[in-house]
Scaffold this motif. Structure first.
Motif, PDB file in Angstrom:
ATOM      1  N   ASP A  78      -3.136   3.641   4.003  1.00 40.14           N
ATOM      2  CA  ASP A  78      -2.505   2.477   3.374  1.00 40.14           C
ATOM      3  C   ASP A  78      -1.967   1.561   4.473  1.00 40.14           C
ATOM      4  O   ASP A  78      -2.148   1.842   5.664  1.00 40.14           O
ATOM      5  N   ASN A  79      -1.286   0.473   4.096  1.00 40.45           N
ATOM      6  CA  ASN A  79      -0.818  -0.481   5.110  1.00 40.45           C
ATOM      7  C   ASN A  79       0.442  -0.022   5.839  1.00 40.45           C
ATOM      8  O   ASN A  79       0.956  -0.732   6.699  1.00 40.45           O
ATOM      9  N   ALA A  80       0.935   1.178   5.489  1.00 38.45           N
ATOM     10  CA  ALA A  80       2.028   1.761   6.270  1.00 38.45           C
ATOM     11  C   ALA A  80       1.490   2.891   7.145  1.00 38.45           C
ATOM     12  O   ALA A  80       2.266   3.595   7.785  1.00 38.45           O
ATOM     13  N   GLY A  81       0.160   3.093   7.126  1.00 41.33           N
ATOM     14  CA  GLY A  81      -0.448   4.128   7.955  1.00 41.33           C
ATOM     15  C   GLY A  81      -0.503   5.503   7.306  1.00 41.33           C
ATOM     16  O   GLY A  81      -0.873   6.484   7.948  1.00 41.33           O
ATOM     17  N   ASN A  82      -0.129   5.590   6.010  1.00 43.24           N
ATOM     18  CA  ASN A  82      -0.210   6.886   5.319  1.00 43.24           C
ATOM     19  C   ASN A  82      -1.642   7.164   4.891  1.00 43.24           C
ATOM     20  O   ASN A  82      -2.328   6.261   4.412  1.00 43.24           O
ATOM     21  N   PRO A  83      -2.107   8.428   5.018  1.00 41.92           N
ATOM     22  CA  PRO A  83      -3.459   8.742   4.546  1.00 41.92           C
ATOM     23  C   PRO A  83      -3.588   8.519   3.034  1.00 41.92           C
ATOM     24  O   PRO A  83      -2.647   8.774   2.293  1.00 41.92           O
ATOM     25  N   LEU A  84      -4.734   8.010   2.611  1.00 44.52           N
ATOM     26  CA  LEU A  84      -4.982   7.753   1.190  1.00 44.52           C
ATOM     27  C   LEU A  84      -6.157   8.585   0.724  1.00 44.52           C
ATOM     28  O   LEU A  84      -7.181   8.668   1.404  1.00 44.52           O
ATOM     29  N   LYS A  85      -6.006   9.185  -0.462  1.00 46.57           N
ATOM     30  CA  LYS A  85      -7.128   9.921  -1.029  1.00 46.57           C
ATOM     31  C   LYS A  85      -7.186   9.696  -2.541  1.00 46.57           C
ATOM     32  O   LYS A  85      -6.217   9.178  -3.136  1.00 46.57           O
ATOM     33  N   VAL A  86      -8.276  10.075  -3.134  1.00 47.11           N
ATOM     34  CA  VAL A  86      -8.426   9.944  -4.578  1.00 47.11           C
ATOM     35  C   VAL A  86      -7.304  10.731  -5.254  1.00 47.11           C
ATOM     36  O   VAL A  86      -6.975  11.845  -4.832  1.00 47.11           O
ATOM     37  N   GLY A  87      -6.686  10.132  -6.272  1.00 52.89           N
ATOM     38  CA  GLY A  87      -5.592  10.789  -6.994  1.00 52.89           C
ATOM     39  C   GLY A  87      -4.214  10.331  -6.544  1.00 52.89           C
ATOM     40  O   GLY A  87      -3.235  10.523  -7.262  1.00 52.89           O
ATOM     41  N   ASP A  88      -4.103   9.695  -5.363  1.00 53.73           N
ATOM     42  CA  ASP A  88      -2.792   9.204  -4.900  1.00 53.73           C
ATOM     43  C   ASP A  88      -2.322   8.041  -5.769  1.00 53.73           C
ATOM     44  O   ASP A  88      -3.119   7.194  -6.172  1.00 53.73           O
ATOM     45  N   ARG A  89      -1.006   7.988  -5.965  1.00 54.59           N
ATOM     46  CA  ARG A  89      -0.443   6.819  -6.658  1.00 54.59           C
ATOM     47  C   ARG A  89      -0.231   5.700  -5.631  1.00 54.59           C
ATOM     48  O   ARG A  89       0.288   5.944  -4.545  1.00 54.59           O
ATOM     49  N   VAL A  90      -0.631   4.502  -6.006  1.00 53.22           N
ATOM     50  CA  VAL A  90      -0.489   3.360  -5.092  1.00 53.22           C
ATOM     51  C   VAL A  90       0.028   2.126  -5.833  1.00 53.22           C
ATOM     52  O   VAL A  90      -0.138   1.994  -7.052  1.00 53.22           O
ATOM     53  N   VAL A  91       0.663   1.243  -5.054  1.00 53.21           N
ATOM     54  CA  VAL A  91       0.974  -0.098  -5.543  1.00 53.21           C
ATOM     55  C   VAL A  91       0.375  -1.101  -4.559  1.00 53.21           C
ATOM     56  O   VAL A  91       0.234  -0.807  -3.372  1.00 53.21           O
ATOM     57  N   ALA A  92       0.026  -2.277  -5.094  1.00 57.51           N
ATOM     58  CA  ALA A  92      -0.557  -3.345  -4.274  1.00 57.51           C
ATOM     59  C   ALA A  92       0.111  -4.649  -4.686  1.00 57.51           C
ATOM     60  O   ALA A  92       0.421  -4.818  -5.866  1.00 57.51           O
ATOM     61  N   PRO A  93       0.322  -5.584  -3.741  1.00 55.36           N
ATOM     62  CA  PRO A  93       0.757  -6.913  -4.189  1.00 55.36           C
ATOM     63  C   PRO A  93      -0.295  -7.440  -5.153  1.00 55.36           C
ATOM     64  O   PRO A  93      -1.474  -7.102  -5.005  1.00 55.36           O
ATOM     65  N   TYR A  94       0.106  -8.249  -6.112  1.00 51.60           N
ATOM     66  CA  TYR A  94      -0.843  -8.708  -7.147  1.00 51.60           C
ATOM     67  C   TYR A  94      -1.635  -9.922  -6.655  1.00 51.60           C
ATOM     68  O   TYR A  94      -2.209 -10.658  -7.444  1.00 51.60           O
ATOM     69  N   PHE A  95      -1.638 -10.107  -5.337  1.00 52.25           N
ATOM     70  CA  PHE A  95      -2.290 -11.301  -4.781  1.00 52.25           C
ATOM     71  C   PHE A  95      -2.935 -10.960  -3.438  1.00 52.25           C
ATOM     72  O   PHE A  95      -2.647  -9.926  -2.838  1.00 52.25           O
ATOM     73  N   ILE A  96      -3.772 -11.877  -3.007  1.00 51.88           N
ATOM     74  CA  ILE A  96      -4.532 -11.691  -1.775  1.00 51.88           C
ATOM     75  C   ILE A  96      -3.793 -12.303  -0.582  1.00 51.88           C
ATOM     76  O   ILE A  96      -3.131 -13.333  -0.718  1.00 51.88           O
ATOM     77  N   THR A  97      -3.871 -11.644   0.544  1.00 48.56           N
ATOM     78  CA  THR A  97      -3.395 -12.207   1.809  1.00 48.56           C
ATOM     79  C   THR A  97      -4.626 -12.235   2.712  1.00 48.56           C
ATOM     80  O   THR A  97      -4.994 -11.226   3.313  1.00 48.56           O
ATOM     81  N   CYS A  98      -5.292 -13.409   2.795  1.00 49.54           N
ATOM     82  CA  CYS A  98      -6.617 -13.432   3.417  1.00 49.54           C
ATOM     83  C   CYS A  98      -6.565 -13.384   4.940  1.00 49.54           C
ATOM     84  O   CYS A  98      -7.533 -13.001   5.591  1.00 49.54           O
ATOM     85  N   MET A  99      -5.434 -13.816   5.520  1.00 47.73           N
ATOM     86  CA  MET A  99      -5.248 -13.845   6.982  1.00 47.73           C
ATOM     87  C   MET A  99      -6.176 -14.836   7.679  1.00 47.73           C
ATOM     88  O   MET A  99      -6.313 -14.805   8.895  1.00 47.73           O
ATOM     89  N   ARG A 100      -6.816 -15.699   6.912  1.00 49.03           N
ATOM     90  CA  ARG A 100      -7.770 -16.640   7.514  1.00 49.03           C
ATOM     91  C   ARG A 100      -7.521 -18.092   7.113  1.00 49.03           C
ATOM     92  O   ARG A 100      -8.169 -18.992   7.629  1.00 49.03           O
ATOM     93  N   CYS A 101      -6.597 -18.316   6.186  1.00 48.59           N
ATOM     94  CA  CYS A 101      -6.405 -19.688   5.699  1.00 48.59           C
ATOM     95  C   CYS A 101      -5.280 -20.380   6.474  1.00 48.59           C
ATOM     96  O   CYS A 101      -4.619 -19.774   7.311  1.00 48.59           O
ATOM     97  N   ARG A 102      -5.035 -21.653   6.134  1.00 45.76           N
ATOM     98  CA  ARG A 102      -4.006 -22.421   6.841  1.00 45.76           C
ATOM     99  C   ARG A 102      -2.611 -21.829   6.626  1.00 45.76           C
ATOM    100  O   ARG A 102      -1.809 -21.775   7.552  1.00 45.76           O
ATOM    101  N   ALA A 103      -2.328 -21.375   5.392  1.00 41.59           N
ATOM    102  CA  ALA A 103      -0.999 -20.802   5.129  1.00 41.59           C
ATOM    103  C   ALA A 103      -0.834 -19.484   5.888  1.00 41.59           C
ATOM    104  O   ALA A 103       0.175 -19.276   6.562  1.00 41.59           O
ATOM    105  N   CYS A 104      -1.825 -18.611   5.779  1.00 42.77           N
ATOM    106  CA  CYS A 104      -1.728 -17.309   6.471  1.00 42.77           C
ATOM    107  C   CYS A 104      -1.564 -17.502   7.979  1.00 42.77           C
ATOM    108  O   CYS A 104      -0.757 -16.836   8.607  1.00 42.77           O
ATOM    109  N   ARG A 105      -2.313 -18.437   8.537  1.00 44.36           N
ATOM    110  CA  ARG A 105      -2.208 -18.562   9.989  1.00 44.36           C
ATOM    111  C   ARG A 105      -0.952 -19.303  10.421  1.00 44.36           C
ATOM    112  O   ARG A 105      -0.649 -19.379  11.606  1.00 44.36           O
ATOM    113  N   SER A 106      -0.183 -19.828   9.447  1.00 43.36           N
ATOM    114  CA  SER A 106       1.141 -20.380   9.777  1.00 43.36           C
ATOM    115  C   SER A 106       2.229 -19.350   9.484  1.00 43.36           C
ATOM    116  O   SER A 106       3.420 -19.678   9.507  1.00 43.36           O
TER     117      SER A 106
END
Ligand SMILES: [Zn+2]
Ligand SMILES: [Zn+2]
Length: 364
Positions: A78-106
């Motif tokens: 995951d994004n904290a470096g924890n191993p992920l496998k099938v069956g794990d409970r996860v949460v995700a932001p409900y939106f994309i962070t593309c890291m390539r657009c004008r907002a992300c690069r600011s």
């Protein structure tokens, strides 16, 4: 043998729901398919449901916790470096962070230009499962994802990726300091979570609402003072009450979590000169209020507005919830549970405030 199917609740227009079934997608490289465990009805969904939002058709549902059903190639952490496998409970932001657009690069990750690239899409478009009022949800390669600590119950975990993280982020942005007096306008899901976070920051909290159940919850979440709108029905009376509680000086900070435009105009008047205002609950671009901007100038009020959050705040919030799980009744915030077939009833019950924050449990 046919492929396994998933089912989702599609809103073709505000106020209507139809159910559709699709083959479960094979997650692409970097993506994850989850089975939805709980998906809550969030306040912003109500704006969409009532037609007061730019989104007019979608699979609603974004405040959720899921269980990993299948992992795309290359996903092992995951994004904290924890191993992920099938069956794990996860949460995700409900939106994309593309890291390539004008907002992300600011560095404005909450304002990514591709933020809802998938959410409003028609479910006919691959990977179909764009929203959480569904048996499944597709986490895209550009979404952050975090494993949920075992101690956090499902219903509480479901609140983390919108309500709790939203207020956690906002309260950071308005920079509340220990000992400051903060007015929380609105004691729905966001307001109650805000009270818990503010108390942990050492703030003194005045909670404003007019619904009995919400006010009693505000006290359980640690509000120091309550302003009951039924007891103080006019704006003048409520402002006077804040002034009485602050030796006629005004609050340091006020936070709008009502979604009601007039609350903004009122909340500014709770503040002392030089005070700070956090605008977060009003999300409808077409609902207005009468307001004199000169008040902001004359009183030098700082207004901070936030939408969404930096995606790693989700991890900070999980840690906050884990640390305070037994101190605040987070589990009581979700007060009704509905199966997937009853999405419409869940939205209506939240819309009429017969429940504070219902949850959909597709596996029920
Ligand atoms: Zn939300
Ligand atoms: Zn971006």
């Amino acid at each position: 043998m046919g492929k396994e199917m998933g089912r989702l609740a599609y809103m073709p227009k505000p106020g209507e729901i139809e159910f559709r079934e699709y083959e479960l997608p094979e997650p692409e490289r970097g993506a994850i398919l989850v089975e939805v465990i709980n998906a809550n009805v969030c306040g912003s969904e109500l704006h969409i449901w009532r037609g007061h939002h730019p989104i007019k058709r979608a699979v609603l549902g974004h405040e959720m916790v899921g269980r990993v059903a299948s992992l795309g190639e290359g996903v092992s952490l995951d994004n904290a470096g924890n191993p992920l496998k099938v069956g794990d409970r996860v949460v995700a932001p409900y939106f994309i962070t593309c890291m390539r657009c004008r907002a992300c690069r600011s560095g404005m990750f909450n304002l990514c230009e591709n933020v809802y690239k998938f959410w409003m899409q028609d479910p006919d478009i691959f990977p179909h499962f764009h929203g959480a009022f569904s048996t499944h949800y597709y986490i895209h390669p550009d979404q952050f994802v975090f494993k949920v600590p075992d101690e956090i119950p499902d219903k509480v975990a479901a609140s983390v990726n919108c309500a709790i993280t939203q207020v956690f982020y906002g309260i950071d942005k308005i920079e509340v300091k220990a000992g400051e007096l903060v007015v929380v306008q609105g004691c729905g899901g966001l307001g109650l979570n805000a009270i818990a976070i503010l108390k942990e920051r050492g703030a003194i909290v005045i909670a404003v609402d007019g619904v009995e159940g919400r006010l009693s919850m505000a006290k359980r979440f640690g509000a120091d003072y309550i302003i009951d709108i039924r007891e103080f029905p006019t704006r003048e009376e409520r402002i006077k009450k804040v002034m009485d509680l602050t030796d006629n000086w005004g609050a340091d900070v006020a936070i709008e979590l009502t979604g009601v435009p007039d609350a903004f105009a009122e909340g500014i008047l709770y503040l002392h000169p030089g005070g700070r205002y956090l605008q977060m609950g009003n999300v409808s671009p077409d609902l207005t209020t009468v307001f004199a901007p000169g008040i902001l100038t004359r009183r030098s009020i700082k207004v901070v507005s936030v939408v969404r959050y930096d995606p790693w705040y989700l991890w900070k919030t999980l840690e906050f919830v884990r640390a305070n799980l037994h101190k605040y009744p987070f589990d009581l915030l979700i007060d009704r549970e509905f199966p997937l077939d009853k999405v419409k009833e869940a939205l209506d019950s939240s819309s009429t405030r017969s429940s504070t924050r219902p949850t959909i449990k597709p596996g029920a």
